[in-house]
Design a protein around this motif. Structure first.
Motif, PDB file in Angstrom:
ATOM      1  N   SER A 199       0.852  -1.158  -0.162  1.00 31.00           N
ATOM      2  CA  SER A 199       0.226   0.541  -0.056  1.00 31.00           C
ATOM      3  C   SER A 199       0.773   0.981  -0.369  1.00 31.00           C
ATOM      4  O   SER A 199       0.455   2.077   0.126  1.00 31.00           O
ATOM      5  CB  SER A 199      -0.833  -0.186   1.248  1.00 31.00           C
ATOM      6  N   GLU A 255      -7.365  -3.765  -0.060  1.00 31.98           N
ATOM      7  CA  GLU A 255      -8.146  -2.366   0.642  1.00 31.98           C
ATOM      8  C   GLU A 255      -6.247  -1.748  -0.078  1.00 31.98           C
ATOM      9  O   GLU A 255      -6.316  -0.435  -0.161  1.00 31.98           O
ATOM     10  CB  GLU A 255      -7.166  -2.544   1.516  1.00 31.98           C
ATOM     11  N   GLU A 291     -17.735   0.270   2.263  1.00 32.00           N
ATOM     12  CA  GLU A 291     -16.550   1.573   2.341  1.00 32.00           C
ATOM     13  C   GLU A 291     -15.371   0.370   1.082  1.00 32.00           C
ATOM     14  O   GLU A 291     -15.369   1.664   0.820  1.00 32.00           O
ATOM     15  CB  GLU A 291     -15.259   0.627   3.830  1.00 32.00           C
ATOM     16  N   PHE A 292     -15.277  -0.521   1.043  1.00 35.08           N
ATOM     17  CA  PHE A 292     -14.703  -1.282   0.018  1.00 35.08           C
ATOM     18  C   PHE A 292     -15.322  -1.085  -1.447  1.00 35.08           C
ATOM     19  O   PHE A 292     -14.125   0.087  -2.268  1.00 35.08           O
ATOM     20  CB  PHE A 292     -14.131  -2.258  -0.399  1.00 35.08           C
ATOM     21  N   THR A 293     -16.688  -0.843  -1.686  1.00 41.22           N
ATOM     22  CA  THR A 293     -16.906  -0.112  -2.710  1.00 41.22           C
ATOM     23  C   THR A 293     -17.313   0.703  -2.978  1.00 41.22           C
ATOM     24  O   THR A 293     -16.913   1.608  -3.896  1.00 41.22           O
ATOM     25  CB  THR A 293     -18.723  -0.735  -2.841  1.00 41.22           C
ATOM     26  N   ASP A 294     -17.429   1.585  -2.019  1.00 42.92           N
ATOM     27  CA  ASP A 294     -16.935   3.378  -1.961  1.00 42.92           C
ATOM     28  C   ASP A 294     -15.605   3.783  -2.506  1.00 42.92           C
ATOM     29  O   ASP A 294     -15.489   4.937  -3.676  1.00 42.92           O
ATOM     30  CB  ASP A 294     -17.102   4.017  -0.480  1.00 42.92           C
ATOM     31  N   HIS A 295     -14.469   2.204  -2.269  1.00 41.16           N
ATOM     32  CA  HIS A 295     -13.373   3.012  -2.679  1.00 41.16           C
ATOM     33  C   HIS A 295     -12.933   1.704  -4.186  1.00 41.16           C
ATOM     34  O   HIS A 295     -12.208   2.114  -4.935  1.00 41.16           O
ATOM     35  CB  HIS A 295     -12.139   2.846  -1.830  1.00 41.16           C
ATOM     36  N   GLY A 296     -13.967   1.902  -4.887  1.00 34.77           N
ATOM     37  CA  GLY A 296     -13.638   1.583  -6.348  1.00 34.77           C
ATOM     38  C   GLY A 296     -13.924   0.264  -6.521  1.00 34.77           C
ATOM     39  O   GLY A 296     -13.463  -0.676  -7.629  1.00 34.77           O
ATOM     40  N   ASN A 356      -5.674   3.381  -6.856  1.00 38.56           N
ATOM     41  CA  ASN A 356      -6.451   3.474  -7.086  1.00 38.56           C
ATOM     42  C   ASN A 356      -6.491   3.001  -8.838  1.00 38.56           C
ATOM     43  O   ASN A 356      -7.023   2.958  -9.637  1.00 38.56           O
ATOM     44  CB  ASN A 356      -6.374   5.293  -8.075  1.00 38.56           C
ATOM     45  N   TYR A 365      -9.093   0.991   5.437  1.00 34.96           N
ATOM     46  CA  TYR A 365      -9.451   2.443   5.561  1.00 34.96           C
ATOM     47  C   TYR A 365      -9.661   3.100   6.944  1.00 34.96           C
ATOM     48  O   TYR A 365     -10.695   4.064   7.214  1.00 34.96           O
ATOM     49  CB  TYR A 365     -11.144   2.293   4.620  1.00 34.96           C
ATOM     50  N   THR A 408      -6.897  -0.890  -4.156  1.00 35.55           N
ATOM     51  CA  THR A 408      -7.707   0.169  -3.876  1.00 35.55           C
ATOM     52  C   THR A 408      -7.397   2.035  -3.535  1.00 35.55           C
ATOM     53  O   THR A 408      -7.931   2.525  -3.793  1.00 35.55           O
ATOM     54  CB  THR A 408      -9.145   0.118  -3.557  1.00 35.55           C
ATOM     55  N   ARG A 409      -6.922   1.576  -2.699  1.00 34.73           N
ATOM     56  CA  ARG A 409      -5.540   3.092  -1.963  1.00 34.73           C
ATOM     57  C   ARG A 409      -4.817   3.508  -3.120  1.00 34.73           C
ATOM     58  O   ARG A 409      -5.032   4.575  -2.980  1.00 34.73           O
ATOM     59  CB  ARG A 409      -5.413   3.072  -0.648  1.00 34.73           C
TER      60      ARG A 409
END
Length: 449
Positions: free
Chosen positions: A49, A164, A198-203, A170, A330, A167-168
């Motif tokens: 990450s 996670e 939270e995962f879906t909010d981050h794509g 992008n 997150y 997705t962080r």
């Protein structure tokens, strides 16, 4: 006495350290087929990450340190056979390809585990990666730089942390798992529903309830095929679990069905001169009172300490485990210890559970944060079987409180009123864990009417 240690990640490193600190006269010989020891693989996600820039910081020992303590350290040496009758091991130097035989008085199997690799088409392709050791971490870090589409297979701790991490950055990440939700072994629906949002909010994308049937590798990527569809990616990462690395002792010591070595409470195998620790063996799971395969670094380090002591006489007993574990996703802390209600019922308990949400400290403080929490107990004995916590506040130590309660067979009544500090900066006059215990007592009274 001569001790041969086969494998040197967590349990092997700690065993050698324990022996040489307390019995420096012991002849300790280590055989490890990798070129490093003591890598904390649980830190791979924070490295990928970008939170930790140097994976070399995740080592807490080294071959040089062990050698300085007095061990004979043989890195990149592969033990190919163990003969308990002659007390010998056959070893191949992976650099020179020379083979030799060595003798032991006591042998310690700390060969660890390896990722489960399903026998499906394309799994050994160039765009399918594993996530276990230092070299996997370095490889994933390098290939992910140029990868935009990533598929992660496995919704356990490692898989979820990788999703996670990516997705962080992008990345376009899809998580595939045969279960209907992530982390289902550790957390109830209410917890996983919240964190999945939270995962879906981050794509992130989910492909739950799907079984991977094959990998079609292309020149520039891979198509992951499932029984319900297919997913194109630049890379795929396999995180579907671990199996014990114990083929060397197959048919020579007693093993569980999955290959984990059976030990007594002193970590001694069915051969009195062979001990085992870490991912190559099972642990005593206190919530059920039965042995279970729980490959965690915490278990390995404790067991390695026990082995390093008991090689000189069985005096230190294994206390067992509650499989306490945690995640930070997150900025949300998720921790658990012991059984969920579903797992407790599957284990045969007449169990009950209560879930509440309350702020961790008084509302008159400038800020406070809600904590979602669950307690599971045996209705007959009132003994605590497990608990879960989730919050933007750091509630990680709450899992340790539940772990102690399960370890010492404490009841919901005990947790409800056991003394804990109060200071408005930190908590309420009744700590939120006390409040959880009180909610359990109240629900038990309602169930008893």
């Amino acid at each position: 006495m001569k001790v041969i240690i086969v494998g040197c990640t967590h349990a092997g490193t700690i065993t050698a350290t324990q022996i040489l600190q307390n019995h420096p006269e012991t002849e300790v010989t280590i055989y490890e087929r990798n070129d490093n020891v003591s890598f904390l693989s649980c830190g791979i996600a924070v490295y990928l990450s970008g939170d930790v820039g140097d994976p070399d910081a995740m080592f807490y020992s080294s071959p040089a340190q062990l050698a300085e303590m007095g061990a004979t350290v043989n890195m990149q040496h592969n033990v190919t056979d163990i003969d308990p009758k002659t007390k010998t091991v056959t070893v191949t130097d992976l650099v020179t390809v020379e083979t030799k035989t060595d003798h032991y008085d006591k042998l310690v199997d700390t060969t660890g585990s390896w990722p489960v690799i399903p026998p499906i088409e394309g799994v050994d392709g160039p765009h399918v990666y594993l996530c276990k050791n230092y070299h996997h971490a370095k490889e994933l870090f390098n290939v992910a730089k140029d990868a935009q589409r990533i598929v992660v297979i496995g919704g356990g701790y490692i898989g979820v942390e990788l999703v996670e991490a990516y997705t962080r950055q992008n990345k376009d990440v899809t998580l595939i798992d045969g279960s209907p939700r992530m982390l289902h072994k550790y957390f109830d629906h209410e917890y996983t529903d919240r964190i999945q949002k939270e995962f879906t909010d981050h794509g992130a994308h989910f492909a739950f309830g799907q079984r991977v049937t094959g990998f079609e590798n292309h020149e520039d990527g891979v198509t992951v095929k499932t029984d319900k569809g297919s997913y194109d990616a630049d890379i795929a990462v396999l995180c579907v679990g671990f199996r014990p690395n114990t083929d060397l002792l197959k048919g020579k010591v007693e093993m569980h069905e999955n290959g984990a070595i059976v030990t007594n409470e002193y970590m001694q195998s069915s051969d009195p001169d062979i001990y085992a620790a870490g991912d190559s063996t099972s642990v005593h799971y206190n919530p059920t009172g039965k042995d279970a395969y729980i490959p965690l670094a915490t278990n390995a380090i404790r067991q390695g300490t026990i082995v390093g002591t008991n090689l000189f006489g069985n005096t230190m007993r294994d206390m067992g485990t509650q499989s306490s574990s945690g995640l930070n996703l997150y900025g949300t802390t998720m921790v658990s210890s012991g059984l969920t209600l579903e797992n407790a019922k599957e284990a045969g308990f007449d169990a009950a559970a209560v879930t509440i949400e309350d702020n961790y400290r008084p509302e008159f403080m400038p800020t406070t944060t809600p904590v979602l929490m669950t307690l599971v107990w045996d209705k007959k004995t009132r003994q605590i079987l497990g608990g879960q916590f989730m919050s933007k506040h750091d509630v990680s130590q709450s899992a340790n409180i539940i772990s102690l309660c399960v370890q010492d067979k404490h009841t919901i009544d005990y947790l409800a009123f056991v003394d804990m500090l109060f200071q408005p900066h930190f908590d309420r006059p009744f700590n939120y864990v006390n409040i959880l215990g009180q909610a359990a007592v109240k629900k038990q009274a309602e169930l008893s009417k």
